[in-house]
Design an enzyme around this catalytic site. Structure first.
Site, PDB file in Angstrom:
ATOM      1  CD1 TRP A   1       2.175  -5.931  -7.890  1.00  0.00           C
ATOM      2  CD2 TRP A   1       1.896  -6.661  -5.796  1.00  0.00           C
ATOM      3  NE1 TRP A   1       2.502  -7.267  -7.863  1.00  0.00           N
ATOM      4  CE2 TRP A   1       2.348  -7.741  -6.602  1.00  0.00           C
ATOM      5  CE3 TRP A   1       1.654  -6.884  -4.441  1.00  0.00           C
ATOM      6  CZ2 TRP A   1       2.556  -9.018  -6.092  1.00  0.00           C
ATOM      7  CZ3 TRP A   1       1.858  -8.159  -3.924  1.00  0.00           C
ATOM      8  CH2 TRP A   1       2.303  -9.200  -4.743  1.00  0.00           C
TER       9      TRP A   1
ATOM     10  CG  ASP B   1       5.430  -0.594  -5.702  1.00  0.00           C
ATOM     11  OD1 ASP B   1       6.600  -0.856  -6.037  1.00  0.00           O
ATOM     12  OD2 ASP B   1       4.605  -1.468  -5.351  1.00  0.00           O
TER      13      ASP B   1
ATOM     14  CE  LYS C   1       8.157  -7.427  -8.474  1.00  0.00           C
ATOM     15  NZ  LYS C   1       7.730  -8.775  -8.889  1.00  0.00           N
TER      16      LYS C   1
END
Length: 361
Positions: free
Chosen positions: A103, A172, A196
């Site tokens: 990511w 993030d 999540k």
């Protein structure tokens, strides 16, 4: 009803059972209005109260200062990969990114479309098995910000401590938000996809310092300006109503558990139970270096790919689901976010010990 399994999936991930039960009722008849939650107007008094309470509880749980806006956005966390540099960089400006996983790598690719990107650290050559220590990289003097991914879902790594720098931090936190206490004031912007650790897929939380709303270049499309959404209380267009509602319910649940500090203690204990099994034998091999281990995602291997496939299949037969590792590294992965129950950890640990006895390498 079929007995619920223990869901180790990395996202969409397990949610608190009581949240699912309440959502099931509200989808049909929300607060005795005679209208289902997913039918009700986002402009209605009832839904506006839902959004306001969700923001209030998030601010309380994360101790968000008054000079930060909380935004409920769409487009997934991946849209933030371009929205951040689009809003905060521009021609001739530079940012520093730490490459610690898939990511982060994707975010770097998008950021390069909007400015000069310096990458002083990467663990890609070692299959992203660690995060850097403070002395392993230097933040460029002319950088606008330092960007990092706090927890790497695929590889099971996590920053145990956040970077120390005079530059603005952007992170993030999709897979570990609300799992441990953080000092929001150290960050310019934090974002997290909900699926999540916060709720279902469909909404992305952005926490942004007020002054940054004025930095956006004039040629930025209206929908992609943070200020657009801040000025309208995340109601510039129809928001993802159900996802916001569900996040709100998860936040209520978190408060009942004792808040973020209590969850951090629980999360450390849950992760330790699994890591202790991994460390007690050569049969299970953790992917992440010990100093970089995640409390949310535990990636590990068995002696052979055949044994890994058997482990995953047999685990599923006893209600331990979602243990297959990401295709990029294979193996196994246990994702144990806030809502994952301790009972499931205990059952996995018992299965790991028995599987090793029954299947010698």
């Amino acid at each position: 009803m079929t007995e619920r399994v223990f869901n180790f999936s990395p996202g969409p991930a397990t949610l608190p059972y009581e949240v699912l039960v309440q959502a099931g009722k509200d989808v049909v008849n929300f607060q005795e209005t005679g209208i289902g939650l997913i039918e009700i107007s986002h402009r209605s008094r009832e839904f506006m109260a839902v959004a306001e309470e969700a923001e209030k509880n998030l601010r309380e749980l994360m101790e968000i200062p008054d000079n930060y806006k909380v935004l409920f956005l769409q487009g997934g966390a991946s849209s933030q990969f371009f929205m951040i540099p689009m809003n905060l960089l521009g021609n001739g400006k530079k940012a520093t990114y730490l490459n610690t996983g898939t990511w982060a790598k994707k975010a770097i690719k998008e950021a390069k479309l909007f400015g000069e990107i310096d990458v002083p650290y990467s663990s890609e050559e070692n299959s992203f098995n660690r995060v850097p220590t403070q002395d392993e990289y230097t933040v460029a003097e002319d950088s606008e910000y330092l960007y990092f991914v706090s927890n790497n879902t695929i590889y099971g790594t996590q920053f145990p401590e956040f970077p120390e720098t005079e530059k603005m931090l952007i992170s993030d936190m999709s897979s570990d938000i609300l799992s441990r206490k953080i000092d929001i004031s150290r960050f310019g912007l934090i974002f997290a996809g909900a699926q999540k650790n916060l709720g279902p897929a469909g909404v992305t939380i952005v926490i942004i310092r007020d002054d940054l709303l004025e930095r956006t270049p004039q040629n930025t499309p209206t929908m992609l300006k943070y200020k657009t959404h801040a000025d309208k209380g995340s109601m510039f267009n129809t928001p993802p109503c159900f996802a916001i509602y569900a996040v709100g319910e998860v936040l209520k649940w978190l408060k009942k558990q004792g808040g973020v500090a209590a969850m951090e203690e629980i999360n450390r204990e849950k992760a330790t139970l699994i890591y202790d099994v991994i460390d007690s034998t050569d049969y299970y091999i953790g992917h992440a270096e010990k100093e970089s281990r995640s409390l949310m995602n535990i990636s590990f291997n068995l002696p052979t790919a055949e044994l890994e496939a058997k482990f995953i299949a047999e685990a599923a037969t006893i209600g331990l689901n979602g243990l297959k590792g990401h295709r990029s590294i294979g193996g196994c992965r246990a994702s144990i976010y806030n809502a994952f129950p301790r009972d499931g950890i205990v059952k996995l640990v018992e299965f790991m010990k028995q599987f090793e006895l029954d299947n010698p390498a």
